[in-house]
Design an enzyme around this catalytic site. Sequence first.
Site, PDB file in Angstrom:
ATOM      1  CB  THR A 205       1.860  -2.713  11.052  1.00 14.39           C
ATOM      2  OG1 THR A 205       0.556  -3.058  10.563  1.00 14.39           O
ATOM      3  CG2 THR A 205       1.846  -1.337  11.711  1.00 14.39           C
TER       4      THR A 205
ATOM      5  CB  ILE B  85      -1.337  -5.669  11.458  1.00 13.85           C
ATOM      6  CG1 ILE B  85      -0.158  -5.847  12.415  1.00 13.85           C
ATOM      7  CG2 ILE B  85      -2.629  -6.157  12.100  1.00 13.85           C
ATOM      8  CD1 ILE B  85      -0.201  -4.922  13.630  1.00 13.85           C
ATOM      9  N   GLY B  86      -2.691  -5.330   8.699  1.00  6.81           N
ATOM     10  CA  GLY B  86      -3.894  -5.282   7.873  1.00  6.81           C
ATOM     11  C   GLY B  86      -3.800  -6.175   6.656  1.00  6.81           C
TER      12      GLY B  86
ATOM     13  CG  HIS C 192       7.123 -24.948  13.072  1.00  7.74           C
ATOM     14  ND1 HIS C 192       7.257 -24.607  14.392  1.00  7.74           N
ATOM     15  CD2 HIS C 192       8.258 -25.610  12.734  1.00  7.74           C
ATOM     16  CE1 HIS C 192       8.428 -25.053  14.847  1.00  7.74           C
ATOM     17  NE2 HIS C 192       9.047 -25.653  13.850  1.00  7.74           N
ATOM     18  CG  ASN C 193       2.804 -21.975  11.048  1.00  5.59           C
ATOM     19  OD1 ASN C 193       3.667 -21.230  11.488  1.00  5.59           O
ATOM     20  ND2 ASN C 193       2.022 -22.692  11.832  1.00  5.59           N
TER      21      ASN C 193
ATOM     22  CB  CYS D 277       0.838  -2.497   4.561  1.00  2.00           C
ATOM     23  SG  CYS D 277       0.439  -3.450   6.028  1.00  2.00           S
TER      24      CYS D 277
ATOM     25  CG  ASP E 296      -0.307   0.147   2.544  1.00  2.00           C
ATOM     26  OD1 ASP E 296       0.944   0.220   2.614  1.00  2.00           O
ATOM     27  OD2 ASP E 296      -1.031   0.223   3.553  1.00  2.00           O
ATOM     28  CG  HIS E 297      -0.552   4.870   1.528  1.00  2.00           C
ATOM     29  ND1 HIS E 297      -1.733   4.152   1.587  1.00  2.00           N
ATOM     30  CD2 HIS E 297      -0.419   5.485   2.724  1.00  2.00           C
ATOM     31  CE1 HIS E 297      -2.300   4.331   2.768  1.00  2.00           C
ATOM     32  NE2 HIS E 297      -1.519   5.143   3.478  1.00  2.00           N
TER      33      HIS E 297
ATOM     34  NE  ARG F 149       6.529 -31.052  16.442  1.00  3.72           N
ATOM     35  CZ  ARG F 149       7.806 -30.726  16.224  1.00  3.72           C
ATOM     36  NH1 ARG F 149       8.601 -31.581  15.603  1.00  3.72           N
ATOM     37  NH2 ARG F 149       8.280 -29.562  16.627  1.00  3.72           N
ATOM     38  CG  HIS F 150       5.420 -28.936  11.924  1.00  6.23           C
ATOM     39  ND1 HIS F 150       5.181 -28.251  13.097  1.00  6.23           N
ATOM     40  CD2 HIS F 150       6.720 -29.308  11.970  1.00  6.23           C
ATOM     41  CE1 HIS F 150       6.287 -28.206  13.814  1.00  6.23           C
ATOM     42  NE2 HIS F 150       7.234 -28.844  13.157  1.00  6.23           N
TER      43      HIS F 150
END
Length: 159
Positions: A67, A69-70, A98-99, A65, A8-9, A132-133
């Site tokens: 942070t 987060i968004g 793991h993910n 972006c 983003d900006h 296991r993951h």
Amino acid sequence: MRIAIASDHAGYDQKPGMVEYLKSLGHEVVDLGPMSAERCDYPDFADKVARCVARGDADRGVLICGTGIGMALTADKVPGIRAAVIQTPQFAELFREHNNGNVLCISGRFTPFETNKQIVDEFLTTEFAGGRHTGRVEKIMREDDPSFEGVPADFGMEG
């Protein structure tokens, strides 16, 4: 590897450099915008990258972006996506191991560009550990199924 990228900006200042960095590593880069630092809405660009990855048009996604987060919140809503805000190279490694993370969200305001390059390196070079993951990632992904009614509230509780 084919990488979809957007910002983003608030993350735009780092995006052109990251595009060039990814290309210098030999990756094919799909730049989904924006093409200027004008104010824009991060959900639109997070959606573009997440859907590109979910369709298989890109192997992985990178979102920048303010942070992260968004962008992560938006991308994670797209079925098939495992997105997270990552602030250190070690977290990027664990996110992949793991993910089996497929969309990386980074901060363009609070994380220096050199650190973000290290984070991207770990994200792109670390393989999913499996084992296991695998079952845990399958449990994460069941949330994409509209018929999944959730884990009962008393699951695992004594009494």
